[in-house]
Design an enzyme around this catalytic site. Structure first.
Site, PDB file in Angstrom:
ATOM      1  N   LYS A  22       0.838  -1.210   0.000  1.00 23.09           N
ATOM      2  CA  LYS A  22       0.000   0.000   0.000  1.00 23.09           C
ATOM      3  C   LYS A  22       0.868   1.254   0.000  1.00 23.09           C
ATOM      4  O   LYS A  22       0.667   2.159  -0.810  1.00 23.09           O
ATOM      5  CB  LYS A  22      -0.884   0.001   1.258  1.00 23.09           C
ATOM      6  CG  LYS A  22      -1.545   1.335   1.546  1.00 23.09           C
ATOM      7  CD  LYS A  22      -2.462   1.284   2.751  1.00 23.09           C
ATOM      8  CE  LYS A  22      -1.823   1.496   4.090  1.00 23.09           C
ATOM      9  NZ  LYS A  22      -1.445   2.880   4.396  1.00 23.09           N
ATOM     10  N   ASN A  23       1.846   1.293   0.921  1.00 18.38           N
ATOM     11  CA  ASN A  23       2.583   2.540   1.101  1.00 18.38           C
ATOM     12  C   ASN A  23       3.614   2.803   0.007  1.00 18.38           C
ATOM     13  O   ASN A  23       4.198   3.877  -0.045  1.00 18.38           O
ATOM     14  CB  ASN A  23       3.206   2.582   2.498  1.00 18.38           C
ATOM     15  CG  ASN A  23       2.118   2.682   3.568  1.00 18.38           C
ATOM     16  OD1 ASN A  23       0.969   3.016   3.254  1.00 18.38           O
ATOM     17  ND2 ASN A  23       2.467   2.373   4.800  1.00 18.38           N
ATOM     18  N   ARG A  93      -4.673  10.757   4.725  1.00 14.93           N
ATOM     19  CA  ARG A  93      -3.701  11.849   4.835  1.00 14.93           C
ATOM     20  C   ARG A  93      -2.523  11.671   3.875  1.00 14.93           C
ATOM     21  O   ARG A  93      -1.847  12.651   3.543  1.00 14.93           O
ATOM     22  CB  ARG A  93      -3.265  12.078   6.271  1.00 14.93           C
ATOM     23  CG  ARG A  93      -2.686  10.878   6.942  1.00 14.93           C
ATOM     24  CD  ARG A  93      -2.292  11.166   8.367  1.00 14.93           C
ATOM     25  NE  ARG A  93      -1.235  12.155   8.437  1.00 14.93           N
ATOM     26  CZ  ARG A  93      -1.315  13.316   9.078  1.00 14.93           C
ATOM     27  NH1 ARG A  93      -2.400  13.654   9.714  1.00 14.93           N
ATOM     28  NH2 ARG A  93      -0.297  14.143   9.094  1.00 14.93           N
ATOM     29  N   ASP A 117      -5.229  12.579  13.762  1.00 13.59           N
ATOM     30  CA  ASP A 117      -5.961  11.347  13.481  1.00 13.59           C
ATOM     31  C   ASP A 117      -5.882  10.424  14.680  1.00 13.59           C
ATOM     32  O   ASP A 117      -5.548  10.868  15.776  1.00 13.59           O
ATOM     33  CB  ASP A 117      -5.465  10.680  12.197  1.00 13.59           C
ATOM     34  CG  ASP A 117      -4.047  10.191  12.319  1.00 13.59           C
ATOM     35  OD1 ASP A 117      -3.490  10.249  13.434  1.00 13.59           O
ATOM     36  OD2 ASP A 117      -3.484   9.752  11.306  1.00 13.59           O
ATOM     37  N   ASP A 305       3.907   0.123  12.386  1.00 15.79           N
ATOM     38  CA  ASP A 305       2.746  -0.577  11.813  1.00 15.79           C
ATOM     39  C   ASP A 305       2.664  -2.035  12.276  1.00 15.79           C
ATOM     40  O   ASP A 305       1.602  -2.638  12.234  1.00 15.79           O
ATOM     41  CB  ASP A 305       2.804  -0.548  10.279  1.00 15.79           C
ATOM     42  CG  ASP A 305       2.577   0.850   9.736  1.00 15.79           C
ATOM     43  OD1 ASP A 305       2.036   1.686  10.471  1.00 15.79           O
ATOM     44  OD2 ASP A 305       2.949   1.108   8.576  1.00 15.79           O
TER      45      ASP A 305
HETATM   46  N1  EPU Z   1       6.615  13.924  11.705  1.00 21.48           N
HETATM   47  C1  EPU Z   1       6.752  15.234  12.091  1.00 21.48           C
HETATM   48  N2  EPU Z   1       6.774  16.180  11.094  1.00 21.48           N
HETATM   49  C2  EPU Z   1       6.642  15.881   9.789  1.00 21.48           C
HETATM   50  C3  EPU Z   1       6.481  14.527   9.410  1.00 21.48           C
HETATM   51  C4  EPU Z   1       6.476  13.571  10.402  1.00 21.48           C
HETATM   52  O1  EPU Z   1       6.882  15.557  13.259  1.00 21.48           O
HETATM   53  O2  EPU Z   1       6.680  16.796   8.949  1.00 21.48           O
HETATM   54  C5  EPU Z   1       6.626  12.876  12.745  1.00 21.48           C
HETATM   55  C6  EPU Z   1       5.285  12.165  12.842  1.00 21.48           C
HETATM   56  O3  EPU Z   1       4.367  12.870  13.643  1.00 21.48           O
HETATM   57  C7  EPU Z   1       5.686  10.855  13.444  1.00 21.48           C
HETATM   58  C8  EPU Z   1       7.055  10.584  12.805  1.00 21.48           C
HETATM   59  O4  EPU Z   1       7.518  11.847  12.355  1.00 21.48           O
HETATM   60  O5  EPU Z   1       5.849  10.975  14.827  1.00 21.48           O
HETATM   61  C9  EPU Z   1       7.046   9.601  11.648  1.00 21.48           C
HETATM   62  O6  EPU Z   1       6.109   9.971  10.661  1.00 21.48           O
HETATM   63  P1  EPU Z   1       6.325   9.652   9.112  1.00 21.48           P
HETATM   64  O7  EPU Z   1       6.283  10.948   8.381  1.00 21.48           O
HETATM   65  O8  EPU Z   1       7.503   8.781   8.936  1.00 21.48           O
HETATM   66  O9  EPU Z   1       5.015   8.814   8.765  1.00 21.48           O
HETATM   67  P2  EPU Z   1       4.033   9.000   7.535  1.00 21.48           P
HETATM   68  O10 EPU Z   1       4.789   9.238   6.298  1.00 21.48           O
HETATM   69  O11 EPU Z   1       2.960   9.950   7.906  1.00 21.48           O
HETATM   70  C10 EPU Z   1       4.087   6.462   6.895  1.00 21.48           C
HETATM   71  C11 EPU Z   1       3.091   5.370   6.652  1.00 21.48           C
HETATM   72  C12 EPU Z   1       2.478   4.912   7.963  1.00 21.48           C
HETATM   73  C13 EPU Z   1       3.591   4.467   8.888  1.00 21.48           C
HETATM   74  C14 EPU Z   1       4.631   5.598   9.056  1.00 21.48           C
HETATM   75  C15 EPU Z   1       5.834   5.203   9.874  1.00 21.48           C
HETATM   76  C16 EPU Z   1       2.206   5.886   4.475  1.00 21.48           C
HETATM   77  C17 EPU Z   1       1.032   6.283   3.680  1.00 21.48           C
HETATM   78  N3  EPU Z   1       2.026   5.846   5.789  1.00 21.48           N
HETATM   79  O12 EPU Z   1       3.368   7.547   7.474  1.00 21.48           O
HETATM   80  O13 EPU Z   1       1.651   3.792   7.637  1.00 21.48           O
HETATM   81  O14 EPU Z   1       3.057   4.143  10.143  1.00 21.48           O
HETATM   82  O15 EPU Z   1       5.105   5.991   7.760  1.00 21.48           O
HETATM   83  O16 EPU Z   1       6.461   4.094   9.332  1.00 21.48           O
HETATM   84  O17 EPU Z   1       3.269   5.596   3.932  1.00 21.48           O
HETATM   85  C18 EPU Z   1      -0.293   2.454   7.660  1.00 21.48           C
HETATM   86  O18 EPU Z   1       0.096   1.932   6.604  1.00 21.48           O
HETATM   87  O19 EPU Z   1      -1.297   2.005   8.289  1.00 21.48           O
HETATM   88  C19 EPU Z   1       0.407   3.627   8.205  1.00 21.48           C
HETATM   89  C20 EPU Z   1      -0.092   4.374   9.160  1.00 21.48           C
END
Ligand code: EPU
Length: 425
Positions: A22-23, A93, A117, A305
């Site tokens: 998915k990701n 998101r 969320d 995850d």
């Molecule tokens: N963060 C910040 N600022 C930012 C971006 C992130 O503070 O600008 C923080 C977040 O709040 C969090 C941490 O950094 O505490 C990690 O967030 P990250 O940006 O790595 O996560 P994401 O890109 O929003 C993706 C996956 C998630 C998965 C996370 C961590 C996708 C669509 N989503 O989210 O997957 O948990 O990486 O590995 O790629 C899922 O598939 O169910 C899912 C939630």
């Protein structure tokens, strides 16, 4: 009624095929904004998040068609809208990953600002700061991120934290920037390496994706490409946790051990026997799992995850485990549901103490997000009596018919109410 019913069954046995990640798929779809023409994406899972990303692209004027159960055709014409509306960003998101490619290719983007969320507050400050460093002007007005540029310029960006989404948004913007961009402290997830392979196939010049330093040499133009999405390591982890909970012996076709080394190590420490095969993974669990401590970390650490599945397994393991969440402080919501099933878990800030009980007992529970929902189904495999997981639509966001795949392994799992299968965007 939108629920999954799980009843005790025999130990799992058989083979199941792991779908596309998915990701990875969602970000590859966003990358098609970068160049006009026709794309084919294979091994794309039929899940509602893919459908939502399809709607985001169609909002911008692209054609997105599911031409086979796991294949998407995407056409991007010469004109392209620049708005991702609130209705879609609120639903998913990950829609914000269109910011980077829109800025790089069109020079303008209007994307709804995502709210908090179920994991708590999830800021996107690193996405925005990095895009500003590349030369974008960004304002947040009336709930929308308004961003524009006369042309992005490559630069060195050091992320405060290896955020997956920020790394991807910056990568997708930098491929068409002028000059060289270096992203330091970049996220190293296999899905990022997959995105870079696709972008390089489109004519980009990216080195180091999958490591902490990614170097991107900007090009003036990209072209469409075809691509096969990597397998979903989180789906594979779901089935490995399933066999730990229900016992038995299973084969996962398509799973890649090299994408989930630390998870396999944890499951092995818990007593599950896992061996890579020529086409996937073989796993066998015969006794009660053993407790082990778990701390989530960015890749290659244990992914956040995976944690709901691990907590479900630990809730019936022999011993006491400390589970630490280092990514999303609020990601323990499902624990209260496991407690309703008889688990003995105490949470304190971003730690949980899990004292294994001999067996869970089936109860009505609720899915609060994709992985939490899947963990409830897994817990039901071990429980005595019937477990009914409500709000199953959360699970459909990330799994292509999880009940059917578990039934393939002999589990007694049924869906009541409409499965929100992604037929076609
Ligand atoms: N963060 C910040 N600022 C930012 C971006 C992130 O503070 O600008 C923080 C977040 O709040 C969090 C941490 O950094 O505490 C990690 O967030 P990250 O940006 O790595 O996560 P994401 O890109 O929003 C993706 C996956 C998630 C998965 C996370 C961590 C996708 C669509 N989503 O989210 O997957 O948990 O990486 O590995 O790629 C899922 O598939 O169910 C899912 C939630």
């Amino acid at each position: 009624m939108d629920q999954i019913v799980v009843r005790p069954g025999p130990p799992l046995e058989g083979t199941v095929r792991v779908g596309g990640a998915k990701n990875a798929a969602l970000k590859l779809m966003a990358a098609t904004l970068l160049a006009e023409g026709d794309y084919r994406l294979r091994n794309v899972p039929a899940i509602t998040d893919v459908e939502t990303m399809g709607e985001v692209l169609m909002c911008m004027g692209l054609d997105v068609t599911r031409i086979a159960p796991d294949e998407l055709a995407i056409h991007r014409g010469p004109d392209c809208g620049v708005e991702a509306p609130y209705e879609l960003v609120e639903r998913m998101r990950a829609s914000i990953v269109v910011l980077g490619p829109l800025l790089g290719r069109v020079g303008r983007a209007r994307v709804a600002m995502p709210g908090g969320d179920d994991f708590g507050s999830r800021p996107i400050d690193m996405h925005l700061a990095g895009l500003e460093q590349l030369g974008a002007t960004i304002e947040v007005r009336h709930g929308y991120i308004e961003a524009w540029t006369d042309g992005l310029l490559g630069c060195r960006i050091t992320l405060d934290f290896p955020s997956v989404g920020a790394t991807e948004n910056l990568l997708l913007a930098a491929v068409l920037a002028k000059g060289t961009t270096v992203i330091d402290n970049a996220a190293r997830e296999p899905e990022i390496a997959d995105l870079a392979v696709f972008l390089n196939r489109m004519g980009a010049t990216i080195h180091g994706a999958g490591t902490s330093t990614i170097e991107i040499e900007g090009v003036t133009e990209l072209r469409p490409a075809d691509h096969m999405v990597i397998p979903d390591r989180v789906e594979a982890a779901t089935f490995l946790a399933a066999v730990a909970l229900a016992r038995g012996e299973i084969t996962l076709e398509g799973a890649r051990a090299d994408h989930m080394g630390m998870f396999i190590q944890k499951m092995t420490d818990m007593g599950v026997w896992i061996t890579p095969t020529s086409s996937g993974l073989w796993a066998s669990a015969q006794g009660r799992p053993r407790s082990v401590d778990v701390a989530t970390l960015p890749y290659p650490g244990i992914a956040t995850d995976y944690k709901p599945f691990l907590v479900a397994v630990l809730s019936v393991a022999d011993g006491v485990a400390i589970v630490t969440e280092n990514l999303f402080a609020g990601r323990f919501k499902y624990v209260s549901e496991l407690i309703r099933m008889g688990a003995n878990i105490r949470t304190e800030g971003h730690h949980a103490v899990v004292r294994g009980v001999a067996r869970l007992s089936g109860a009505p529970v609720r899915a609060s997000d994709i992985r939490a929902g899947a963990a409830m189904v897994l817990a039901g495999l071990n429980a005595e009596g019937e477990t009914v997981v409500a709000d199953a639509f959360h699970i459909d966001r990330g799994y292509d018919d999880l009940p059917a795949k578990l039934r393939q392994l002999g589990a007694d799992v049924t869906r009541e109410g409409p499965t929100q299968r992604a037929s076609a965007p």
